[in-house]
Design an enzyme around this catalytic site. Structure first.
Site: not given
Length: 145
Positions: A99, A86, A30, A97, A92-94, A101
């Protein structure tokens, strides 16, 4: 022609950040981890939302997250893991794509425990390419055995 990066939503991480690969999924260190060992499990095919993945991609994503989680927990001496997905901007997805965590956890790391989710929303400093490559190289060893 061999690309030195891959598409991850609106960013293009270096392949040196990848530490594990399956048919449909990549394990990636990350850029802005919440805690040491916070990694991402990313489908190779770029989809914005979880429901756009095929059943095979969903299965591979979560089986890969499980395998990577086992390694992360051991390597970072964690006692628990948080798996977070997310799915959309309101969640909260920024990165555009889907994924997962994978976040190693320890007693008292966040108080209350769910405060971790507030940390995911905060801006964090980016790490250098060298630091991320070093971490990926360490993690890759677990999967080459």
């Amino acid at each position: 022609f061999c690309s030195m990066s891959f598409v991850f939503g609106q960013v293009k991480p270096s392949l040196t950040q990848v530490f594990y690969t399956t048919t449909f999924t990549r394990g990636v260190v990350n850029l802005k981890p919440v805690v040491p060992g916070h990694v991402l499990v990313v489908p190779k095919r770029c989809t914005l939302k979880f429901n756009e993945l095929t059943p095979e991609e969903v299965s591979d994503l979560w089986l890969t997250a499980q395998k990577i989680g086992t390694v992360i927990e051991k390597h970072y001496g964690a006692t628990s893991l948080t798996f977070a997905l997310q799915d959309g901007p309101e969640a909260g997805q920024t990165i555009k794509h889907v994924h997962v965590h994978v976040i190693p956890r320890r007693p008292g790391d966040f108080e209350p425990t769910d405060a971790l989710y507030y940390e995911l929303e905060k801006e964090r400093p980016a790490r250098s390419e060298e630091v991320m490559e070093k971490e990926a190289n360490e993690l890759r060893l677990y999967f080459e055995q």
